[in-house]
Design a protein around this motif. Structure first.
Motif, PDB file in Angstrom:
ATOM      1  N   LEU A  31      -9.348  35.808   5.034  1.00  0.00           N
ATOM      2  CA  LEU A  31      -9.507  36.311   6.274  1.00  0.00           C
ATOM      3  C   LEU A  31      -8.512  34.745   6.885  1.00  0.00           C
ATOM      4  CD1 LEU A  31     -12.306  37.877   8.249  1.00  0.00           C
ATOM      5  CD2 LEU A  31     -10.225  38.895   6.874  1.00  0.00           C
ATOM      6  N   VAL A  32      -8.739  34.192   6.195  1.00  0.00           N
ATOM      7  CA  VAL A  32      -8.315  32.715   7.108  1.00  0.00           C
ATOM      8  C   VAL A  32      -7.187  32.280   6.298  1.00  0.00           C
ATOM      9  CG1 VAL A  32      -9.172  30.215   7.289  1.00  0.00           C
ATOM     10  CG2 VAL A  32     -10.703  31.315   7.383  1.00  0.00           C
ATOM     11  N   THR A  33      -7.011  32.019   4.821  1.00  0.00           N
ATOM     12  CA  THR A  33      -6.150  32.225   4.695  1.00  0.00           C
ATOM     13  C   THR A  33      -4.781  33.436   4.881  1.00  0.00           C
ATOM     14  OG1 THR A  33      -6.564  33.450   2.426  1.00  0.00           O
ATOM     15  CG2 THR A  33      -6.523  30.932   2.439  1.00  0.00           C
ATOM     16  N   SER A  34      -5.010  34.844   4.813  1.00  0.00           N
ATOM     17  CA  SER A  34      -3.677  35.506   5.245  1.00  0.00           C
ATOM     18  C   SER A  34      -3.707  35.581   6.914  1.00  0.00           C
ATOM     19  CB  SER A  34      -4.884  36.705   5.108  1.00  0.00           C
ATOM     20  OG  SER A  34      -5.651  37.402   4.164  1.00  0.00           O
ATOM     21  N   GLU A  35      -4.222  34.741   7.414  1.00  0.00           N
ATOM     22  CA  GLU A  35      -3.829  34.132   9.053  1.00  0.00           C
ATOM     23  C   GLU A  35      -2.769  33.317   8.556  1.00  0.00           C
ATOM     24  OE1 GLU A  35      -3.978  35.064  13.018  1.00  0.00           O
ATOM     25  OE2 GLU A  35      -4.491  35.905  11.645  1.00  0.00           O
ATOM     26  N   ILE A  36      -3.214  32.010   8.308  1.00  0.00           N
ATOM     27  CA  ILE A  36      -1.802  30.969   7.608  1.00  0.00           C
ATOM     28  C   ILE A  36      -1.152  31.309   6.970  1.00  0.00           C
ATOM     29  CG2 ILE A  36      -1.348  29.292   5.859  1.00  0.00           C
ATOM     30  CD1 ILE A  36      -5.057  28.542   6.135  1.00  0.00           C
ATOM     31  N   SER A  63     -18.675  39.485   8.218  1.00  0.00           N
ATOM     32  CA  SER A  63     -17.562  38.354   7.611  1.00  0.00           C
ATOM     33  C   SER A  63     -17.102  37.793   8.763  1.00  0.00           C
ATOM     34  CB  SER A  63     -17.302  38.085   6.475  1.00  0.00           C
ATOM     35  OG  SER A  63     -18.286  38.551   5.371  1.00  0.00           O
ATOM     36  N   ALA A  64     -16.546  38.709   9.018  1.00  0.00           N
ATOM     37  CA  ALA A  64     -15.095  38.766  10.268  1.00  0.00           C
ATOM     38  C   ALA A  64     -15.946  38.767  11.410  1.00  0.00           C
ATOM     39  CB  ALA A  64     -14.505  40.192  10.155  1.00  0.00           C
ATOM     40  N   ARG A  65     -17.401  38.599  11.853  1.00  0.00           N
ATOM     41  CA  ARG A  65     -17.521  38.231  13.081  1.00  0.00           C
ATOM     42  C   ARG A  65     -17.970  37.054  12.971  1.00  0.00           C
ATOM     43  NH1 ARG A  65     -20.509  43.542  12.623  1.00  0.00           N
ATOM     44  NH2 ARG A  65     -21.937  42.949  12.079  1.00  0.00           N
ATOM     45  N   GLU A  66     -18.333  36.029  12.155  1.00  0.00           N
ATOM     46  CA  GLU A  66     -18.531  34.741  11.785  1.00  0.00           C
ATOM     47  C   GLU A  66     -17.349  33.760  12.214  1.00  0.00           C
ATOM     48  OE1 GLU A  66     -21.244  35.236   8.567  1.00  0.00           O
ATOM     49  OE2 GLU A  66     -22.629  36.444   8.777  1.00  0.00           O
ATOM     50  N   ILE A  67     -16.757  34.543  12.286  1.00  0.00           N
ATOM     51  CA  ILE A  67     -15.030  33.491  11.967  1.00  0.00           C
ATOM     52  C   ILE A  67     -14.243  34.007  12.829  1.00  0.00           C
ATOM     53  CG2 ILE A  67     -15.561  33.492   9.182  1.00  0.00           C
ATOM     54  CD1 ILE A  67     -13.295  34.560   9.182  1.00  0.00           C
ATOM     55  N   ASP A  68     -13.857  32.346  13.711  1.00  0.00           N
ATOM     56  CA  ASP A  68     -12.742  32.418  14.867  1.00  0.00           C
ATOM     57  C   ASP A  68     -11.863  32.412  14.609  1.00  0.00           C
ATOM     58  OD1 ASP A  68     -11.624  32.201  16.988  1.00  0.00           O
ATOM     59  OD2 ASP A  68     -12.635  30.480  17.885  1.00  0.00           O
ATOM     60  N   LEU A  69     -10.507  33.164  14.584  1.00  0.00           N
ATOM     61  CA  LEU A  69      -9.532  33.176  13.862  1.00  0.00           C
ATOM     62  C   LEU A  69      -7.986  32.528  15.115  1.00  0.00           C
ATOM     63  CD1 LEU A  69      -9.116  36.257  10.981  1.00  0.00           C
ATOM     64  CD2 LEU A  69      -9.389  33.551  11.246  1.00  0.00           C
TER      65      LEU A  69
END
Length: 260
Positions: A26-31, A253-259
């Protein structure tokens, strides 16, 4: 790539590893998304810079050609003056000739100089016509270049704004990437990046959607779906090699991170 502590990683459950992998996706896709937003602008800015530089080069070449043409016009004028002086001289000599041979020679010289003058006049006319065309083209080129420079300034401003707006978010995402990579053993991490690099969309971890891999859309056998849902081992799609996770784990997992 962050160096991982093997002892700490051994204490992580398979579920935790899967969560870390999906969060990393999720994080790398946001980058990737941020880079795509501004990714086209730097190329557009470079293209405009190259185009404008080419226009300036062309303008300078036209200027240099006009200078050279004016130099030639000056030479034609000087040569015309010299030819006229020679004609005057030969005409004066015609009054003092002693035989027909000398007369014929002088007449031929006068004719030759008149032909030279005609040639100089023609070359001068062509040079002036060329200068007029160049000056018209340069005027158009100058206006077009001015318009492109305005476009470039707008693109640069747009790019600077996007970079300014996304830099803080991207830096935060990079920090989060390092933290997540530290939770994944090196073998899995290498496989993750290798898979990401092999697909244009950068997806290395995907969910199951209607009994199929959401990466390649091939159907997954029912028993394998049960294994994936049990979260007891890391399972890869047998067709595309992407790691598969169940939708519930993905949502957790998505709920546990802040994008943001």
């Amino acid at each position: 790539m962050v160096k991982n502590n093997s002892k700490d990683l051994e204490e992580l459950s398979v579920q935790d590893k899967l969560k870390a992998l999906y969060k990393l996706q999720l994080v790398t896709s946001e980058i990737d998304r941020i880079r795509i937003i501004r990714g086209e602008l730097p190329e557009e800015v470079r293209d405009l810079e190259d185009e404008i530089e080419g226009r300036h080069t062309r303008y300078k070449k036209d200027q240099d050609e006009i200078v050279e043409l004016n130099r030639l016009i000056g030479e034609y004028k000087e040569s015309t003056t010299n030819s006229n002086e020679l004609i005057k001289k030969y005409n004066e000599q015609l009054h003092n000739i002693s035989n027909n041979r000398e007369y014929d020679l002088l007449v031929k010289e006068i004719e030759y100089q008149n032909l030279e003058i005609q040639g100089f006049e023609k070359d001068t006319r062509l040079a002036k016509e060329r200068i007029a065309r160049l000056e018209e083209a340069m005027q158009e080129l100058s206006q077009e270049t001015e318009d492109r420079e305005k476009d470039l300034e707008l693109k640069r401003t747009e790019l600077d704004t996007i970079i300014s707006e996304t830099k803080e978010q991207e830096d935060k995402l990079h920090d989060e990437t390092k933290e997540l990579e530290a939770k994944i053993d090196e073998r899995l991490l290498r496989a993750f990046h290798r898979t990401r690099d092999s697909y244009r969309n950068g997806l290395a971890v995907v969910t199951i959607d209607r009994g199929a891999c959401k990466g390649c859309f091939n159907k997954i056998p029912p028993q394998r779906i049960i294994d994936i849902q049990s979260r007891k081992k890391i399972t890869a799609c047998e067709y595309c090699g992407r790691v598969l996770v169940d939708p519930e784990l993905a949502e957790e997992s998505a709920r546990e991170i802040d994008l943001q």
